[in-house]
Design a protein around this motif. Structure first.
Motif, PDB file in Angstrom:
ATOM      1  N   ILE A 148      40.377  35.018  55.975  1.00  0.00           N
ATOM      2  CA  ILE A 148      40.888  35.899  54.928  1.00  0.00           C
ATOM      3  C   ILE A 148      40.131  35.653  53.622  1.00  0.00           C
ATOM      4  N   GLN A 190      39.373  39.448  57.259  1.00  0.00           N
ATOM      5  CA  GLN A 190      40.200  40.398  56.512  1.00  0.00           C
ATOM      6  C   GLN A 190      39.877  40.261  55.026  1.00  0.00           C
ATOM      7  N   ARG A 218      41.057  41.488  51.223  1.00  0.00           N
ATOM      8  CA  ARG A 218      42.169  42.080  50.506  1.00  0.00           C
ATOM      9  C   ARG A 218      42.003  41.837  49.007  1.00  0.00           C
TER      10      ARG A 218
END
Length: 321
Positions: A3, A41, A43
């Protein structure tokens, strides 16, 4: 699943944010084409649902500090804040969203998360206490202001990237390119980073020293300004620290203390950098030979100038033409 969280504040430097997201998107696309599915990911997080960039663009953040908690991120990336002066930074630190960001970063810094920032965003990391006792770099023209604010941080503004522990810092705004390639190499692999650099035409640079304009440094010490002028008027002549301190009516010790406080280097290094800055300007803007340039900046031996340019700028004199 790894992430990566991109921290975005109002007024963020648009190109720095775009470089971050575009490079990560390119890396995801390359990885997906090779392995079938992205394993990373990406974000965004902010103080509120929508953020307004420095150029007035609005974007929706994926997460907000108050509801996201700390969570788990392998990397937190802070693009340049868009602040171009020490006063603008002070004003920015007084904002509610900036205070929330610093608290969130400080909490993240206690874990295994790695944190990266470039340009004025490095001030945010330092203000949050994440760089105390560490080495870092930032935008070269903000270096004196950074030293004055954060004496516990060892600053090297000549370098494009500095890694120390979990923190990775980069120089002026578009050094975000170099920062992102380093992160892509670590998260996605060296091969993906290589293809990103090819697709996006990114050249890695070890130093930002060649881009520095000494007259634009954000320091206000009159003694250092006077030293710059005295040196620049005599670049072709032999000079000593003793002569410089005498001309300014300061003791060599006092002069050394004030130059180091403003620039982070010794008086000898300070003189050398003024010579090299002028040499780089002449190489970039004239057709003078390297021998003629060397003579104009006080080096009788052009070989010595070649070696210094290579060492300090990471390029050969011919590259500057």
């Amino acid at each position: 699943m790894k992430i990566i969280t991109v921290l975005v504040l109002d007024g963020v430097f648009d190109s720095s944010l775009s470089i971050t997201l575009d490079t990560l998107h390119a890396a995801q696309s390359i990885l997906a084409a090779r392995s079938g599915a992205p394993a990373v990911q990406v974000r965004t997080i902010a103080a509120k649902a929508h953020v307004t960039t420095g150029a007035g663009m609005r974007m929706k953040a994926d997460l907000q500090f108050k509801t996201a908690g700390q969570g788990v991120s392998d990397w937190i990336i802070v693009p340049g804040l868009g602040h171009r002066s020490d006063q603008a930074l002070s004003d920015g630190f007084a904002r509610s969203d900036t205070r929330q960001a610093m608290a969130w970063l400080a909490a993240a810094g206690t874990g295994k998360t790695r944190i990266a920032a470039s340009c004025s965003a490095v001030f945010l990391l330092a203000q949050a206490g994440l760089l105390d006792g560490r080495k870092a770099t930032t935008a070269w023209w903000l270096a004196p202001a950074f030293r004055a604010r954060y004496p516990a941080v060892t600053l090297d503004e000549a370098r494009m990237l500095v890694r120390d522990g979990p923190c990775l810092t980069a120089g002026a705004a578009l050094s975000q390119l170099d920062l992102m390639l380093a992160i892509v190499s670590e998260v996605f692999g060296e091969s993906v980073a290589h293809w990103c650099s090819r697709y996006l035409l990114i050249d890695q640079r070890a130093s930002q020293a060649r881009y520095m304009m000494r007259d634009h440094l954000e320091h206000e010490d009159p003694a250092v300004i006077a030293a710059e002028r005295w040196i620049d008027a005599r670049l072709a002549q032999p000079m000593t620290v003793t002569a410089l301190s005498s001309a300014l009516a300061l003791s060599p010790k006092t002069l050394a203390r004030r130059i180091e406080a403003a620039t982070g280097v010794s008086p000898i290094k300070f003189i050398q950098r003024r010579r090299l800055s002028r040499a780089a300007h002449l190489l970039e803007t004239t057709s003078l030979s390297i021998e003629a340039v060397a003579a104009q900046v006080g080096y009788q031996d052009s070989t010595a100038l070649r070696k210094l340019i290579k060492r300090e700028f990471g390029v050969t004199p011919s590259t500057l033409r």
